[in-house]
Each structure stands twice: as structure tokens, then as C-alpha cells.
Design a protein around this motif. Structure first.
Motif, PDB file in Angstrom:
ATOM      1  N   PHE A 128       0.808  -1.216   0.000  1.00 39.46           N
ATOM      2  CA  PHE A 128       0.000   0.000   0.000  1.00 39.46           C
ATOM      3  C   PHE A 128       0.846   1.273   0.000  1.00 39.46           C
ATOM      4  O   PHE A 128       0.310   2.366   0.079  1.00 39.46           O
ATOM      5  N   ARG A 129       2.169   1.135  -0.114  1.00 41.07           N
ATOM      6  CA  ARG A 129       3.001   2.334  -0.239  1.00 41.07           C
ATOM      7  C   ARG A 129       2.620   3.117  -1.493  1.00 41.07           C
ATOM      8  O   ARG A 129       2.559   4.343  -1.483  1.00 41.07           O
ATOM      9  N   VAL A 130       2.369   2.391  -2.589  1.00 40.35           N
ATOM     10  CA  VAL A 130       2.014   3.053  -3.844  1.00 40.35           C
ATOM     11  C   VAL A 130       0.655   3.735  -3.720  1.00 40.35           C
ATOM     12  O   VAL A 130       0.438   4.816  -4.272  1.00 40.35           O
ATOM     13  N   VAL A 131      -0.259   3.095  -2.985  1.00 42.64           N
ATOM     14  CA  VAL A 131      -1.569   3.711  -2.749  1.00 42.64           C
ATOM     15  C   VAL A 131      -1.390   5.046  -2.036  1.00 42.64           C
ATOM     16  O   VAL A 131      -2.064   6.037  -2.348  1.00 42.64           O
ATOM     17  N   GLY A 132      -0.458   5.071  -1.116  1.00 45.09           N
ATOM     18  CA  GLY A 132      -0.195   6.309  -0.398  1.00 45.09           C
ATOM     19  C   GLY A 132       0.314   7.418  -1.300  1.00 45.09           C
ATOM     20  O   GLY A 132       0.085   8.599  -1.039  1.00 45.09           O
ATOM     21  N   HIS A 243      -1.961 -11.255 -11.150  1.00 48.03           N
ATOM     22  CA  HIS A 243      -1.872  -9.869 -10.678  1.00 48.03           C
ATOM     23  C   HIS A 243      -2.294  -8.926 -11.807  1.00 48.03           C
ATOM     24  O   HIS A 243      -1.895  -9.121 -12.963  1.00 48.03           O
ATOM     25  N   PRO A 244      -3.055  -7.913 -11.500  1.00 49.87           N
ATOM     26  CA  PRO A 244      -3.513  -7.001 -12.555  1.00 49.87           C
ATOM     27  C   PRO A 244      -2.390  -6.085 -13.024  1.00 49.87           C
ATOM     28  O   PRO A 244      -1.375  -5.932 -12.343  1.00 49.87           O
ATOM     29  N   ASP A 245      -2.585  -5.479 -14.167  1.00 48.44           N
ATOM     30  CA  ASP A 245      -1.662  -4.438 -14.602  1.00 48.44           C
ATOM     31  C   ASP A 245      -1.766  -3.280 -13.614  1.00 48.44           C
ATOM     32  O   ASP A 245      -2.822  -3.034 -13.032  1.00 48.44           O
ATOM     33  N   SER A 246      -0.653  -2.585 -13.423  1.00 49.17           N
ATOM     34  CA  SER A 246      -0.618  -1.526 -12.410  1.00 49.17           C
ATOM     35  C   SER A 246      -1.221  -2.059 -11.106  1.00 49.17           C
ATOM     36  O   SER A 246      -2.248  -1.583 -10.631  1.00 49.17           O
ATOM     37  N   PRO A 247      -0.580  -3.071 -10.508  1.00 50.40           N
ATOM     38  CA  PRO A 247      -1.231  -3.833  -9.434  1.00 50.40           C
ATOM     39  C   PRO A 247      -1.541  -3.045  -8.171  1.00 50.40           C
ATOM     40  O   PRO A 247      -2.453  -3.421  -7.439  1.00 50.40           O
ATOM     41  N   SER A 248      -0.830  -1.979  -7.905  1.00 47.10           N
ATOM     42  CA  SER A 248      -1.003  -1.308  -6.619  1.00 47.10           C
ATOM     43  C   SER A 248      -1.708   0.035  -6.708  1.00 47.10           C
ATOM     44  O   SER A 248      -1.750   0.780  -5.730  1.00 47.10           O
ATOM     45  N   THR A 249      -2.234   0.358  -7.879  1.00 46.90           N
ATOM     46  CA  THR A 249      -3.001   1.605  -7.971  1.00 46.90           C
ATOM     47  C   THR A 249      -4.065   1.477  -9.046  1.00 46.90           C
ATOM     48  O   THR A 249      -3.768   1.360 -10.244  1.00 46.90           O
ATOM     49  N   ILE A 250      -5.291   1.442  -8.605  1.00 47.05           N
ATOM     50  CA  ILE A 250      -6.425   1.226  -9.510  1.00 47.05           C
ATOM     51  C   ILE A 250      -6.562   2.357 -10.515  1.00 47.05           C
ATOM     52  O   ILE A 250      -6.846   2.133 -11.690  1.00 47.05           O
ATOM     53  N   THR A 251      -6.317   3.571 -10.083  1.00 49.19           N
ATOM     54  CA  THR A 251      -6.549   4.722 -10.964  1.00 49.19           C
ATOM     55  C   THR A 251      -5.563   4.781 -12.127  1.00 49.19           C
ATOM     56  O   THR A 251      -5.828   5.475 -13.109  1.00 49.19           O
ATOM     57  N   ILE A 259      -9.403  -7.673 -13.108  1.00 48.41           N
ATOM     58  CA  ILE A 259      -8.480  -7.896 -12.002  1.00 48.41           C
ATOM     59  C   ILE A 259      -7.591  -9.124 -12.272  1.00 48.41           C
ATOM     60  O   ILE A 259      -7.724  -9.774 -13.304  1.00 48.41           O
ATOM     61  N   GLY A 260      -6.711  -9.405 -11.326  1.00 49.20           N
ATOM     62  CA  GLY A 260      -5.721 -10.457 -11.538  1.00 49.20           C
ATOM     63  C   GLY A 260      -6.310 -11.829 -11.768  1.00 49.20           C
ATOM     64  O   GLY A 260      -5.678 -12.686 -12.412  1.00 49.20           O
ATOM     65  N   LEU A 261      -7.505 -12.074 -11.262  1.00 47.54           N
ATOM     66  CA  LEU A 261      -8.120 -13.386 -11.433  1.00 47.54           C
ATOM     67  C   LEU A 261      -8.334 -13.724 -12.909  1.00 47.54           C
ATOM     68  O   LEU A 261      -8.371 -14.898 -13.287  1.00 47.54           O
ATOM     69  N   ALA A 262      -8.478 -12.700 -13.753  1.00 49.24           N
ATOM     70  CA  ALA A 262      -8.663 -12.948 -15.193  1.00 49.24           C
ATOM     71  C   ALA A 262      -7.455 -13.676 -15.778  1.00 49.24           C
ATOM     72  O   ALA A 262      -7.589 -14.441 -16.743  1.00 49.24           O
ATOM     73  N   LYS A 263      -6.271 -13.447 -15.226  1.00 47.07           N
ATOM     74  CA  LYS A 263      -5.069 -14.149 -15.688  1.00 47.07           C
ATOM     75  C   LYS A 263      -4.944 -15.526 -15.032  1.00 47.07           C
ATOM     76  O   LYS A 263      -4.445 -16.467 -15.643  1.00 47.07           O
ATOM     77  N   GLY A 364     -15.546 -28.020  -6.906  1.00 50.41           N
ATOM     78  CA  GLY A 364     -15.839 -26.646  -6.508  1.00 50.41           C
ATOM     79  C   GLY A 364     -14.616 -25.776  -6.653  1.00 50.41           C
ATOM     80  O   GLY A 364     -13.494 -26.270  -6.844  1.00 50.41           O
ATOM     81  N   LEU A 365     -14.844 -24.489  -6.581  1.00 53.95           N
ATOM     82  CA  LEU A 365     -13.701 -23.571  -6.643  1.00 53.95           C
ATOM     83  C   LEU A 365     -13.795 -22.550  -5.523  1.00 53.95           C
ATOM     84  O   LEU A 365     -14.871 -22.254  -5.011  1.00 53.95           O
ATOM     85  N   VAL A 366     -12.616 -22.032  -5.162  1.00 53.98           N
ATOM     86  CA  VAL A 366     -12.524 -20.988  -4.149  1.00 53.98           C
ATOM     87  C   VAL A 366     -11.557 -19.934  -4.678  1.00 53.98           C
ATOM     88  O   VAL A 366     -10.549 -20.257  -5.299  1.00 53.98           O
ATOM     89  N   THR A 367     -11.898 -18.670  -4.448  1.00 49.71           N
ATOM     90  CA  THR A 367     -11.043 -17.584  -4.932  1.00 49.71           C
ATOM     91  C   THR A 367     -10.612 -16.688  -3.782  1.00 49.71           C
ATOM     92  O   THR A 367     -11.246 -16.633  -2.732  1.00 49.71           O
ATOM     93  N   GLY A 368      -9.522 -15.977  -4.030  1.00 49.67           N
ATOM     94  CA  GLY A 368      -9.082 -14.915  -3.142  1.00 49.67           C
ATOM     95  C   GLY A 368      -8.915 -13.634  -3.935  1.00 49.67           C
ATOM     96  O   GLY A 368      -8.622 -13.665  -5.139  1.00 49.67           O
ATOM     97  N   TYR A 369      -9.134 -12.514  -3.273  1.00 50.69           N
ATOM     98  CA  TYR A 369      -8.946 -11.189  -3.897  1.00 50.69           C
ATOM     99  C   TYR A 369      -8.228 -10.330  -2.874  1.00 50.69           C
ATOM    100  O   TYR A 369      -8.691 -10.200  -1.734  1.00 50.69           O
ATOM    101  N   GLY A 370      -7.090  -9.768  -3.272  1.00 47.64           N
ATOM    102  CA  GLY A 370      -6.342  -9.032  -2.265  1.00 47.64           C
ATOM    103  C   GLY A 370      -5.723  -7.760  -2.785  1.00 47.64           C
ATOM    104  O   GLY A 370      -5.622  -7.528  -3.998  1.00 47.64           O
ATOM    105  N   ASP A 371      -5.290  -6.958  -1.822  1.00 47.49           N
ATOM    106  CA  ASP A 371      -4.670  -5.671  -2.111  1.00 47.49           C
ATOM    107  C   ASP A 371      -5.605  -4.865  -3.021  1.00 47.49           C
ATOM    108  O   ASP A 371      -6.720  -4.609  -2.689  1.00 47.49           O
ATOM    109  N   LEU A 372      -5.179  -4.560  -4.236  1.00 40.88           N
ATOM    110  CA  LEU A 372      -6.022  -3.757  -5.121  1.00 40.88           C
ATOM    111  C   LEU A 372      -6.346  -4.499  -6.414  1.00 40.88           C
ATOM    112  O   LEU A 372      -6.631  -3.873  -7.432  1.00 40.88           O
ATOM    113  N   GLY A 373      -6.319  -5.818  -6.360  1.00 38.03           N
ATOM    114  CA  GLY A 373      -6.702  -6.575  -7.552  1.00 38.03           C
ATOM    115  C   GLY A 373      -5.994  -7.897  -7.720  1.00 38.03           C
ATOM    116  O   GLY A 373      -6.236  -8.603  -8.709  1.00 38.03           O
TER     117      GLY A 373
END
Length: 382
Positions: A128-132, A243-251, A259-263, A364-373
Motif C-alpha cells: 500500500f506504499r504506492v496507494v499512499g 496480478h492485474p496491470d498496475s497492481p497497486s493503484t487502480i486509478t 483484475i488479476g483473477l482474469a489471468k 468446486g472452486l474458491v477464490t481470493g482477492y487481495g490488495d487492489l486486484g
């Protein structure tokens, strides 16, 4: 290297989930861990690998000290926020498949007094340093504010409605009412959802997950060691992280609705050798209702933009086409960062889910979503 079916979930454990507690994170974590080890029919001395949750201070050495582990030969961390628990399945499966350990314990605990509120917790995360730098100067300081623009953009592009998000919250609440270890035991209607106060437009109160205390744990064993244990083995057929592109900043992301789950999802489905039609039950990380909708799209259960229609008409409810979050999820059971999703999926595939059991659940499946994507996914089967 494929690790398909080389590792199994053999033990699960949980504490009581509550809003507040006077117990420490370590106390809760050890209670859940001992329950998972006993559920597998093992003793603490059998554990030779540990993957604890990265935040809060319980480390591998604590298990040696408190459980008397004679030969802990594998330990690791998966620092992916809410994607950590499912990513830890991949980590543990690799360890047992590679011969580094026989039985790996994965734990996650939250003692309210030791770990603090969400805004305190994200301050401990280096991601979250990048978010800051990029987002907090705009006035966003809490997850609901980070993720709300994703939901609003989806609405603008595809016509998704607040009522469709509400359908997710109402469905998971109905499921929670069937679970005696769910924090929320009061029924909710769509009207209740629509009348709840706005937290960060378009996310209302009932679009947001709970703050919770408690712990959950699982034991991952080498497949050939799992067959003689107490419970029927639940095999890890496919697993992946993304992990999504630009993983630590959504904007700064070119497409904030992906999000990263697509990959990760195509890799997990390919490893498991199954299709979407084979999935009998899904436990999907639900920090916010929109994140569930987005994951359904990014996993390929429907096309991008069609998630709103997909969740309507009881399709994700028990008895529907794809029952989702049969325990109530983070929205209505408890926020144990997705470890409780793994526990629930294991129960479903063992046929031990009681009134909320999905009939003949085999895959069955289980997913996780973390940080910003960041995304993680595991496909399990009995």
C-alpha cells in the motif's frame, strides 16, 4: 510442472466468529490450528510445514514453540492481502508435491485487540506504499473508497444496477442463516439493502464485508499420505495466482474492471482439466458485492458486463445454477480473509455442510482477492 491432484485438504478448523474479542491473535490461531490437525486425524508432531498469515505477528517459529514441532522443515508467507489464503494453497501444494513436507498447516487469525481495524491493517502492508502516493492524496483512505470507482465504472459501461449488487448481499445472508457460526443471523431483504446508508458511492453498507475476530486453519497433505487419514481427501486439482496491470493503484490501470483473477482462472481450469459447467459450488472472495460480480466475469462464468444479469433470479443461491458462498461469505459469516471460504468448500465436497449442503457436490472452486486486484483460485474435488 503440474501439481494436479498431488496435494489434498485433509483437515479444517475454525473458532467461533465474533465482532469483538479479548483473545489474542495467537490464541485464536492456535485453537483453529489444533482443530484442523485433529480433524485430519494427525497430531501436532506430524506437521512439518507451516504457512501462517503474513499479518499480525504469528510466525512459523511460534508453532515450534507452542506445539513442540520436532522437525519443521518448510515455512513460507504469501503476502497478497485477501488473496493470501488461496495463494497459500498453491504454496503448500508445491511444497508437498516437491517432497519438502508431508503435512503443511495454513493458518489465519484475527484478534481484534492485536490486529486493529482495517485502516490499521493496511498501514502494515508494504503493497500500500504506492496507494499512499497515488490514491490517498485524493482523499481515499479505506478499501470501500478504493474499490467504489471500479463498481461505478462498471455501472457506467454496462448498466449494472445497485439492485443487482443487492441480490448478491441478500443471497449470502440467506445462506448465513443456515450456518450456526455465521455472525449475521437477521434476515435481509433487497429493500433493506437499498435503504442502507451509502458508504462510498455506489457501495452501500450491505455491500461491504464485516469486521470480524476469529481464526481458521487447514492442513494440506501429500496425496499418498492423505488416503489413510480420518477424513475423505479433497484434492487440489488446479491452482493459480494472477496480478492485474498496475497492481497497486487502480486509478493508473488501463481497465479498472479487470483484475488479476482474469489471468489466473484459465491456468487453474486448465491444470484441473475441468470446465465451468463442471463446477458444482463456488466460494468467492466477497469483500464487497461488486468484487463477486467482477470475479464471476473474469473467471468466465459470463462475459464482461453480464455479471449483473448473471447473479439475478436465484442463479447463485442454493438450488440455483451456481451456488455461491454457501456459508454467507465475508458479507454475512465473517471476514477471515478467505480462509473460511476454503473451510466451507472442503465441507461441501465432503458432504458435511448440513442444511446448506449442495446436493452431489463433487467439484468446486474458491477464490481470493487481495490488495487492489491480486487474484488467487483453487479448484478442488473429492
Amino acid at each position: 510442472m503440474s501439481i494436479r491432484d498431488q496435494a489434498c485438504v485433509t483437515g479444517i478448523g475454525e473458532t467461533k466468529y465474533t465482532r469483538e474479542t479479548t483473545r489474542t491473535q495467537a490464541e485464536l490461531t492456535f485453537e483453529a490450528a489444533l482443530a484442523a490437525i485433529a480433524d485430519a486425524g494427525l497430531e501436532p508432531k506430524d506437521i512439518d510445514g507451516v504457512v501462517p498469515y503474513v499479518m499480525g505477528g504469528v510466525i512459523a517459529e511460534d508453532f515450534i514453540t507452542n506445539f513442540g514441532l520436532p522437525d519443521l522443515r518448510y515455512s513460507a508467507l504469501t503476502p497478497m492481502g485477501g488473496a493470501s489464503s488461496v495463494a497459500a494453497l498453491q504454496n503448500a501444494a508445491l511444497a508437498v508435491a516437491g517432497g519438502l513436507a508431508n503435512h503443511v498447516l495454513i493458518t489465519l487469525g484475527r484478534g481484534a485487540l492485536s490486529t486493529g481495524r482495517i485502516t490499521d491493517r493496511i498501514g502494515q502492508m508494504p503493497q500500500f506504499r504506492v496507494v499512499g502516493e497515488f490514491e490517498m492524496p485524493m482523499g481515499t483512505v479505506a478499501p470501500a473508497q478504493f474499490y467504489a470507482p471500479m463498481a461505478r465504472r462498471h455501472m457506467e459501461l454496462y448498466g449494472t444496477t445497485s439492485e443487482q449488487l443487492g441480490e448478491i448481499a441478500v443471497t449470502f445472508r440467506k445462506h448465513a442463516l443456515l450456518h450456526d457460526n455465521a455472525m449475521m443471523q437477521k434476515p435481509m431483504t433487497l429493500a433493506d439493502h437499498q435503504a442502507s446508508r451509502m458508504i462510498a458511492d455506489p457501495l452501500r453498507l450491505y455491500d461491504c464485508c464485516l469486521e470480524s475476530a476469529g481464526a481458521a486453519a487447514v492442513v494440506i497433505s501429500r496425496a499418498d499420505r492423505a488416503r489413510d487419514l480420518r477424513q475423505p481427501p479433497v484434492y487440489i486439482g488446479g491452482v493459480a495466482e494472477g496480478h492485474p496491470d498496475s497492481p497497486s493503484t487502480i486509478t493508473q490501470r488501463p481497465d479498472i474492471c479487470r483484475i488479476g483473477l482474469a489471468k489466473a482462472a484459465p491456468k487453474a481450469f486448465a491444470m484441473a482439466g475441468v470446465t465451468h459447467q463442471d463446477i458444482d459450488v463456488a466460494e468467492i472472495y466477497d469483500c464487497f458485492t461488486y468484487i463477486v460480480l467482477c470475479q464471476l466475469e473474469d473467471m468466465g462464468f459470463c462475459a464482461k458486463g453480464e455479471g449483473g444479469a448473471f447473479v439475478q433470479g436465484g442463479r447463485i443461491a442454493l438450488g440455483g445454477e451456481l451456488p455461491v458462498n454457501t456459508h454467507g461469505g465475508l458479507l454475512s459469516q465473517a471476514h477471515i480473509a478467505g480462509m473460511n471460504h476454503i473451510v466451507e468448500l472442503t465441507r461441501q465436497l465432503r458432504g458435511q455442510a448440513g442444511a446448506r449442503q449442495v446436493a452431489n457436490a463433487e467439484v468446486g472452486l474458491v477464490t481470493g482477492y487481495g490488495d487492489l486486484g491480486d487474484g488467487s483460485i483453487a479448484i478442488l474435488h473429492r
